[in-house]
Motif scaffolding. Structure first.
Motif, PDB file in Angstrom:
ATOM      1  N   THR A  34      71.638  62.305  36.195  1.00  0.00           N
ATOM      2  CA  THR A  34      71.129  63.542  36.791  1.00  0.00           C
ATOM      3  C   THR A  34      69.706  63.440  37.333  1.00  0.00           C
ATOM      4  OG1 THR A  34      70.535  64.319  34.575  1.00  0.00           O
ATOM      5  CG2 THR A  34      72.671  65.007  35.459  1.00  0.00           C
ATOM      6  N   GLY A  35      68.933  62.437  36.928  1.00  0.00           N
ATOM      7  CA  GLY A  35      67.669  62.151  37.579  1.00  0.00           C
ATOM      8  C   GLY A  35      66.591  63.201  37.432  1.00  0.00           C
ATOM      9  N   TRP A  36      65.860  63.466  38.543  1.00  0.00           N
ATOM     10  CA  TRP A  36      64.682  64.330  38.485  1.00  0.00           C
ATOM     11  C   TRP A  36      64.551  65.144  39.772  1.00  0.00           C
ATOM     12  CZ3 TRP A  36      64.652  59.126  39.391  1.00  0.00           C
ATOM     13  CH2 TRP A  36      64.003  58.659  40.542  1.00  0.00           C
ATOM     14  N   GLN A  37      63.626  66.095  39.727  1.00  0.00           N
ATOM     15  CA  GLN A  37      63.340  66.924  40.897  1.00  0.00           C
ATOM     16  C   GLN A  37      62.018  66.488  41.511  1.00  0.00           C
ATOM     17  OE1 GLN A  37      64.138  71.438  41.449  1.00  0.00           O
ATOM     18  NE2 GLN A  37      62.048  71.333  40.708  1.00  0.00           N
ATOM     19  N   GLN A  38      61.972  66.400  42.835  1.00  0.00           N
ATOM     20  CA  GLN A  38      60.756  66.004  43.522  1.00  0.00           C
ATOM     21  C   GLN A  38      59.930  67.231  43.909  1.00  0.00           C
ATOM     22  OE1 GLN A  38      61.400  61.936  45.605  1.00  0.00           O
ATOM     23  NE2 GLN A  38      62.936  63.305  46.513  1.00  0.00           N
ATOM     24  N   ARG A 115      70.962  73.577  49.104  1.00  0.00           N
ATOM     25  CA  ARG A 115      71.063  74.593  50.156  1.00  0.00           C
ATOM     26  C   ARG A 115      70.062  75.719  49.881  1.00  0.00           C
ATOM     27  NH1 ARG A 115      76.129  75.179  50.083  1.00  0.00           N
ATOM     28  NH2 ARG A 115      76.614  73.882  51.891  1.00  0.00           N
ATOM     29  N   SER A 116      69.960  76.115  48.612  1.00  0.00           N
ATOM     30  CA  SER A 116      68.967  77.114  48.195  1.00  0.00           C
ATOM     31  C   SER A 116      67.980  76.426  47.264  1.00  0.00           C
ATOM     32  CB  SER A 116      69.642  78.292  47.479  1.00  0.00           C
ATOM     33  OG  SER A 116      70.521  78.976  48.344  1.00  0.00           O
ATOM     34  N   SER A 117      66.765  76.248  47.747  1.00  0.00           N
ATOM     35  CA  SER A 117      65.760  75.517  46.978  1.00  0.00           C
ATOM     36  C   SER A 117      65.450  76.231  45.664  1.00  0.00           C
ATOM     37  CB  SER A 117      64.491  75.378  47.806  1.00  0.00           C
ATOM     38  OG  SER A 117      63.519  74.633  47.115  1.00  0.00           O
ATOM     39  N   GLY A 118      65.243  75.420  44.621  1.00  0.00           N
ATOM     40  CA  GLY A 118      64.881  75.958  43.322  1.00  0.00           C
ATOM     41  C   GLY A 118      66.045  76.338  42.450  1.00  0.00           C
ATOM     42  N   LYS A 119      67.271  76.258  42.982  1.00  0.00           N
ATOM     43  CA  LYS A 119      68.456  76.586  42.200  1.00  0.00           C
ATOM     44  C   LYS A 119      69.218  75.322  41.834  1.00  0.00           C
ATOM     45  CE  LYS A 119      69.067  81.196  44.180  1.00  0.00           C
ATOM     46  NZ  LYS A 119      70.004  82.124  44.882  1.00  0.00           N
ATOM     47  N   PRO A 120      69.989  75.342  40.735  1.00  0.00           N
ATOM     48  CA  PRO A 120      70.752  74.148  40.344  1.00  0.00           C
ATOM     49  C   PRO A 120      71.766  73.747  41.421  1.00  0.00           C
ATOM     50  CG  PRO A 120      70.639  75.727  38.541  1.00  0.00           C
ATOM     51  CD  PRO A 120      70.123  76.443  39.762  1.00  0.00           C
ATOM     52  N   ALA A 145      78.584  66.852  37.831  1.00  0.00           N
ATOM     53  CA  ALA A 145      77.369  67.063  37.045  1.00  0.00           C
ATOM     54  C   ALA A 145      76.612  68.264  37.587  1.00  0.00           C
ATOM     55  CB  ALA A 145      76.491  65.821  37.067  1.00  0.00           C
ATOM     56  N   THR A 146      75.887  68.920  36.725  1.00  0.00           N
ATOM     57  CA  THR A 146      74.988  69.989  37.136  1.00  0.00           C
ATOM     58  C   THR A 146      73.563  69.456  37.121  1.00  0.00           C
ATOM     59  OG1 THR A 146      76.435  71.719  36.274  1.00  0.00           O
ATOM     60  CG2 THR A 146      74.125  72.294  36.616  1.00  0.00           C
ATOM     61  N   LEU A 147      72.905  69.552  38.263  1.00  0.00           N
ATOM     62  CA  LEU A 147      71.531  69.071  38.399  1.00  0.00           C
ATOM     63  C   LEU A 147      70.610  70.282  38.337  1.00  0.00           C
ATOM     64  CD1 LEU A 147      72.092  66.580  41.371  1.00  0.00           C
ATOM     65  CD2 LEU A 147      72.568  66.261  38.937  1.00  0.00           C
ATOM     66  N   ASP A 148      69.965  70.463  37.202  1.00  0.00           N
ATOM     67  CA  ASP A 148      69.142  71.657  37.014  1.00  0.00           C
ATOM     68  C   ASP A 148      67.787  71.363  36.389  1.00  0.00           C
ATOM     69  OD1 ASP A 148      69.978  70.994  34.490  1.00  0.00           O
ATOM     70  OD2 ASP A 148      70.968  72.910  34.051  1.00  0.00           O
ATOM     71  N   THR A 149      67.455  70.099  36.187  1.00  0.00           N
ATOM     72  CA  THR A 149      66.186  69.769  35.561  1.00  0.00           C
ATOM     73  C   THR A 149      65.008  70.136  36.459  1.00  0.00           C
ATOM     74  OG1 THR A 149      64.872  68.000  34.542  1.00  0.00           O
ATOM     75  CG2 THR A 149      66.177  67.410  36.464  1.00  0.00           C
ATOM     76  N   THR A 150      63.896  70.491  35.861  1.00  0.00           N
ATOM     77  CA  THR A 150      62.655  70.697  36.604  1.00  0.00           C
ATOM     78  C   THR A 150      61.683  69.538  36.371  1.00  0.00           C
ATOM     79  OG1 THR A 150      61.743  71.993  34.765  1.00  0.00           O
ATOM     80  CG2 THR A 150      62.876  73.205  36.523  1.00  0.00           C
ATOM     81  N   SER A 151      62.115  68.539  35.606  1.00  0.00           N
ATOM     82  CA  SER A 151      61.266  67.385  35.328  1.00  0.00           C
ATOM     83  C   SER A 151      61.016  66.580  36.606  1.00  0.00           C
ATOM     84  CB  SER A 151      61.925  66.473  34.291  1.00  0.00           C
ATOM     85  OG  SER A 151      61.193  65.272  34.152  1.00  0.00           O
TER      86      SER A 151
END
Length: 268
Positions: A34-38, A115-120, A145-151
């Motif tokens: 799931t990685g990280w958010q840039q 598509r909508s920034s800031g949402k999973p 997978a659900t990508l929802d991390t803010t890390s």
């Protein structure tokens, strides 16, 4: 034309999700990391494929006898776009046959624009891939997978796979890249001449037309100092005329030290 027939048989694709798919005795299993958010809101994740001992899977351009991978993301939600970063692959030579791909494990980084920034993002990936040992077989994987991390802390394994990408032309010191075309009975012969330092060892040059309905053969390459020449054949997969856009051609040099990707070439 065998490659075009194989490609037609295995048109499928990668969608998205986080759970691993495992089957007892399967030659390959998969999961989404799931990685990280840039900082710009995009997300970096990866498809992880684990291969059984002695098995390998293919790069995006697998060679004449390989099965190209295909991905379908259509089951995803809040997905605006996906970009794939391919780690530099290995060249396998078995019984006089050359294929290009990965053994043991492949971590394939993907950059995701919501598509909508800031949402999973719910990522659903349907993959149609080929895997080979003594025989080659198609495999279908469905990953979610659900990508929802803010890390914003990079995942080490994904960061390592990103670092293993091919060098760009400027990074590799490419001075020029030309392509000359000559008509043949079945299409066109293409000859690329690259002014580029050696990538190490016995270099393999892969030419991807970058346009639909075209088949490209393996190339024969030779080096003289900084100059690397590769020759191969282009033909139409649907019997139509060939109209070549040199700016769409992607040339990849695979060497023992590193790989180089060159986008586009000028008339030679």
């Amino acid at each position: 034309m065998m490659k075009s027939l194989i490609s037609a048989l295995f048109l499928g694709l990668l969608a998205v999700p986080a759970t691993a798919q495992a089957q007892s005795g399967a030659p390959v299993t998969g999961e989404i990391l799931t990685g990280w958010q840039q900082a710009d809101g995009t997300r970096v994740a990866a498809i992880k494929l684990t291969l059984a001992p002695g098995w390998k899977t293919y790069w995006r351009s697998p060679g004449d006898n390989g099965i190209p991978p295909h991905f379908d993301w259509s089951g995803s939600s809040n997905l605006g776009g996906v970009g794939i970063t391919w780690p530099a692959p290995s060249v396998f030579r078995t019984g006089g046959v050359r294929t290009i791909g990965y053994a043991n494990e492949l971590i394939l980084p993907i950059t995701i624009a919501p598509r909508s920034s800031g949402k999973p993002v719910t990522l659903h990936a349907d993959l149609d891939i080929g895997v080979c040992s003594d025989i080659c077989v198609p495999q279908q994987l469905s990953l979610r997978a659900t990508l929802d991390t803010t890390s914003r802390n990079p995942t080490p394994s994904i960061a390592a796979a990103l670092a293993a990408r091919a060098y760009s032309a400027s990074e590799a010191g490419v001075k020029s890249a030309t392509c000359s075309l000559r008509p043949t009975a079945n299409g066109l012969e293409i000859e690329t001449r690259l002014n580029v330092p050696s990538a190490g060892g016995r270099e393999v040059v892969v030419i991807e037309p970058g346009q639909p309905n075209m088949w490209m053969s393996e190339t024969d390459s030779s080096r003289n100092g900084r100059h690397l020449t590769a020759i191969g054949d282009l033909s139409s997969t649907n019997g139509g005329a060939l109209a070549i856009d040199r700016s769409a051609i992607l040339i990849t040099v695979l060497g023992e030290k590193h790989a180089v990707e060159i986008q586009g070439c000028t008339p030679g």
